[in-house]
Design a protein around this motif. Structure first.
Motif, PDB file in Angstrom:
ATOM      1  N   GLY A  14       0.809  -1.209   0.000  1.00  0.00           N
ATOM      2  CA  GLY A  14       0.000   0.000   0.000  1.00  0.00           C
ATOM      3  C   GLY A  14       0.844   1.262   0.000  1.00  0.00           C
ATOM      4  O   GLY A  14       2.065   1.214  -0.087  1.00  0.00           O
ATOM      5  N   TRP A  15       0.162   2.371   0.066  1.00  0.00           N
ATOM      6  CA  TRP A  15       0.834   3.669   0.129  1.00  0.00           C
ATOM      7  C   TRP A  15       1.236   3.959   1.555  1.00  0.00           C
ATOM      8  O   TRP A  15       0.571   3.552   2.498  1.00  0.00           O
ATOM      9  CB  TRP A  15      -0.102   4.769  -0.372  1.00  0.00           C
ATOM     10  CG  TRP A  15      -0.263   4.733  -1.853  1.00  0.00           C
ATOM     11  CD1 TRP A  15      -1.163   4.001  -2.562  1.00  0.00           C
ATOM     12  CD2 TRP A  15       0.521   5.438  -2.808  1.00  0.00           C
ATOM     13  NE1 TRP A  15      -0.999   4.208  -3.897  1.00  0.00           N
ATOM     14  CE2 TRP A  15       0.020   5.090  -4.085  1.00  0.00           C
ATOM     15  CE3 TRP A  15       1.578   6.333  -2.713  1.00  0.00           C
ATOM     16  CZ2 TRP A  15       0.557   5.608  -5.256  1.00  0.00           C
ATOM     17  CZ3 TRP A  15       2.102   6.843  -3.881  1.00  0.00           C
ATOM     18  CH2 TRP A  15       1.595   6.485  -5.131  1.00  0.00           C
ATOM     19  N   ARG A  16       2.265   4.703   1.704  1.00  0.00           N
ATOM     20  CA  ARG A  16       2.740   5.106   3.024  1.00  0.00           C
ATOM     21  C   ARG A  16       2.470   6.590   3.206  1.00  0.00           C
ATOM     22  O   ARG A  16       2.822   7.395   2.364  1.00  0.00           O
ATOM     23  CB  ARG A  16       4.233   4.845   3.136  1.00  0.00           C
ATOM     24  CG  ARG A  16       4.795   5.231   4.474  1.00  0.00           C
ATOM     25  CD  ARG A  16       6.212   4.778   4.604  1.00  0.00           C
ATOM     26  NE  ARG A  16       6.686   5.060   5.941  1.00  0.00           N
ATOM     27  CZ  ARG A  16       7.875   4.759   6.357  1.00  0.00           C
ATOM     28  NH1 ARG A  16       8.733   4.174   5.565  1.00  0.00           N
ATOM     29  NH2 ARG A  16       8.236   5.050   7.590  1.00  0.00           N
ATOM     30  N   TRP A  47      16.623  16.722   7.681  1.00  0.00           N
ATOM     31  CA  TRP A  47      16.131  15.713   8.617  1.00  0.00           C
ATOM     32  C   TRP A  47      14.862  16.154   9.348  1.00  0.00           C
ATOM     33  O   TRP A  47      14.313  15.403  10.143  1.00  0.00           O
ATOM     34  CB  TRP A  47      17.234  15.290   9.590  1.00  0.00           C
ATOM     35  CG  TRP A  47      18.212  14.372   8.902  1.00  0.00           C
ATOM     36  CD1 TRP A  47      19.422  14.716   8.380  1.00  0.00           C
ATOM     37  CD2 TRP A  47      18.038  12.986   8.610  1.00  0.00           C
ATOM     38  NE1 TRP A  47      20.007  13.622   7.786  1.00  0.00           N
ATOM     39  CE2 TRP A  47      19.188  12.544   7.920  1.00  0.00           C
ATOM     40  CE3 TRP A  47      17.022  12.055   8.868  1.00  0.00           C
ATOM     41  CZ2 TRP A  47      19.347  11.229   7.480  1.00  0.00           C
ATOM     42  CZ3 TRP A  47      17.191  10.748   8.426  1.00  0.00           C
ATOM     43  CH2 TRP A  47      18.340  10.345   7.745  1.00  0.00           C
ATOM     44  N   THR A  48      14.363  17.354   9.058  1.00  0.00           N
ATOM     45  CA  THR A  48      13.073  17.775   9.607  1.00  0.00           C
ATOM     46  C   THR A  48      11.948  17.533   8.601  1.00  0.00           C
ATOM     47  O   THR A  48      10.780  17.710   8.925  1.00  0.00           O
ATOM     48  CB  THR A  48      13.076  19.276   9.987  1.00  0.00           C
ATOM     49  OG1 THR A  48      13.251  20.055   8.811  1.00  0.00           O
ATOM     50  CG2 THR A  48      14.165  19.588  10.998  1.00  0.00           C
ATOM     51  N   LYS A  49      12.278  17.129   7.379  1.00  0.00           N
ATOM     52  CA  LYS A  49      11.294  16.903   6.318  1.00  0.00           C
ATOM     53  C   LYS A  49      10.586  15.559   6.504  1.00  0.00           C
ATOM     54  O   LYS A  49      11.150  14.630   7.077  1.00  0.00           O
ATOM     55  CB  LYS A  49      11.985  16.913   4.944  1.00  0.00           C
ATOM     56  CG  LYS A  49      12.787  18.141   4.639  1.00  0.00           C
ATOM     57  CD  LYS A  49      11.895  19.281   4.302  1.00  0.00           C
ATOM     58  CE  LYS A  49      12.729  20.482   3.862  1.00  0.00           C
ATOM     59  NZ  LYS A  49      11.973  21.685   3.860  1.00  0.00           N
ATOM     60  N   PRO A  50       9.348  15.446   5.991  1.00  0.00           N
ATOM     61  CA  PRO A  50       8.636  14.164   6.078  1.00  0.00           C
ATOM     62  C   PRO A  50       9.418  12.991   5.479  1.00  0.00           C
ATOM     63  O   PRO A  50       9.398  11.887   6.017  1.00  0.00           O
ATOM     64  CB  PRO A  50       7.346  14.425   5.291  1.00  0.00           C
ATOM     65  CG  PRO A  50       7.113  15.899   5.452  1.00  0.00           C
ATOM     66  CD  PRO A  50       8.502  16.504   5.432  1.00  0.00           C
ATOM     67  N   GLN A  51      10.145  13.219   4.386  1.00  0.00           N
ATOM     68  CA  GLN A  51      10.903  12.151   3.737  1.00  0.00           C
ATOM     69  C   GLN A  51      11.962  11.546   4.662  1.00  0.00           C
ATOM     70  O   GLN A  51      12.375  10.407   4.483  1.00  0.00           O
ATOM     71  CB  GLN A  51      11.571  12.691   2.461  1.00  0.00           C
ATOM     72  CG  GLN A  51      12.368  11.682   1.691  1.00  0.00           C
ATOM     73  CD  GLN A  51      11.518  10.544   1.127  1.00  0.00           C
ATOM     74  OE1 GLN A  51      10.336  10.727   0.866  1.00  0.00           O
ATOM     75  NE2 GLN A  51      12.115   9.393   0.954  1.00  0.00           N
ATOM     76  N   ALA A  52      12.383  12.283   5.674  1.00  0.00           N
ATOM     77  CA  ALA A  52      13.409  11.797   6.603  1.00  0.00           C
ATOM     78  C   ALA A  52      12.982  10.522   7.320  1.00  0.00           C
ATOM     79  O   ALA A  52      13.822   9.713   7.708  1.00  0.00           O
ATOM     80  CB  ALA A  52      13.761  12.885   7.610  1.00  0.00           C
ATOM     81  N   VAL A  53      11.678  10.328   7.474  1.00  0.00           N
ATOM     82  CA  VAL A  53      11.173   9.102   8.108  1.00  0.00           C
ATOM     83  C   VAL A  53      11.583   7.890   7.273  1.00  0.00           C
ATOM     84  O   VAL A  53      12.010   6.862   7.799  1.00  0.00           O
ATOM     85  CB  VAL A  53       9.632   9.174   8.268  1.00  0.00           C
ATOM     86  CG1 VAL A  53       9.055   7.849   8.732  1.00  0.00           C
ATOM     87  CG2 VAL A  53       9.251  10.290   9.215  1.00  0.00           C
ATOM     88  N   VAL A  54      11.494   8.020   5.953  1.00  0.00           N
ATOM     89  CA  VAL A  54      11.882   6.933   5.052  1.00  0.00           C
ATOM     90  C   VAL A  54      13.389   6.735   5.095  1.00  0.00           C
ATOM     91  O   VAL A  54      13.878   5.605   5.142  1.00  0.00           O
ATOM     92  CB  VAL A  54      11.391   7.207   3.616  1.00  0.00           C
ATOM     93  CG1 VAL A  54      11.859   6.125   2.656  1.00  0.00           C
ATOM     94  CG2 VAL A  54       9.883   7.343   3.585  1.00  0.00           C
TER      95      VAL A  54
END
Length: 121
Positions: A14-16, A47-54
């Protein structure tokens, strides 16, 4: 390391959904040599961006740091340091690429050097 809950959706195809607030907790340590002031600023910002989780889930601190360093060098007008065998990259490491000889082709997979094909002019 605990994975973000939406990572489970990705495991099922699924989508994340990435959290708008970005990475929670501390950013990883800078993995390269001492960062410049600009590199440190960009590193912190990314590292504060949403993509940082990935990036955290995929353990990509090194890849992000290399991107930050290249970005900072390019913004400063420097030739980004690159170990890649490109024409421009090979010059500064004093390892020019050899020019192919006219009339020669590479070996097809599975052929031995004795069966090399030479094309005449």
């Amino acid at each position: 390391m605990t994975r973000h809950p939406s990572a489970k959706a990705m495991d099922k195809g699924g989508w994340r959904t990435l959290p708008a607030e970005g990475l929670r907790g501390e950013r990883p340590e800078w993995p390269l040599t001492e960062p410049t002031e600009r590199e440190d600023e960009v590193w912190h910002e990314l590292w504060t961006k949403p993509q940082a989780v990935v990036w955290e889930d995929r353990v990509q601190a090194l890849e992000v740091a290399l991107f930050v360093r290249t970005l900072a060098e390019a913004a400063a007008g420097q030739q980004p340091s690159s170990p890649t065998p490109s024409r421009n990259g090979s010059d500064h490491v004093r390892a020019p690429l050899q020019q192919p000889r006219p009339g020669r082709v590479g070996l097809p997979l599975g052929q031995s050097p004795e069966r090399r094909v030479v094309l005449s002019g």
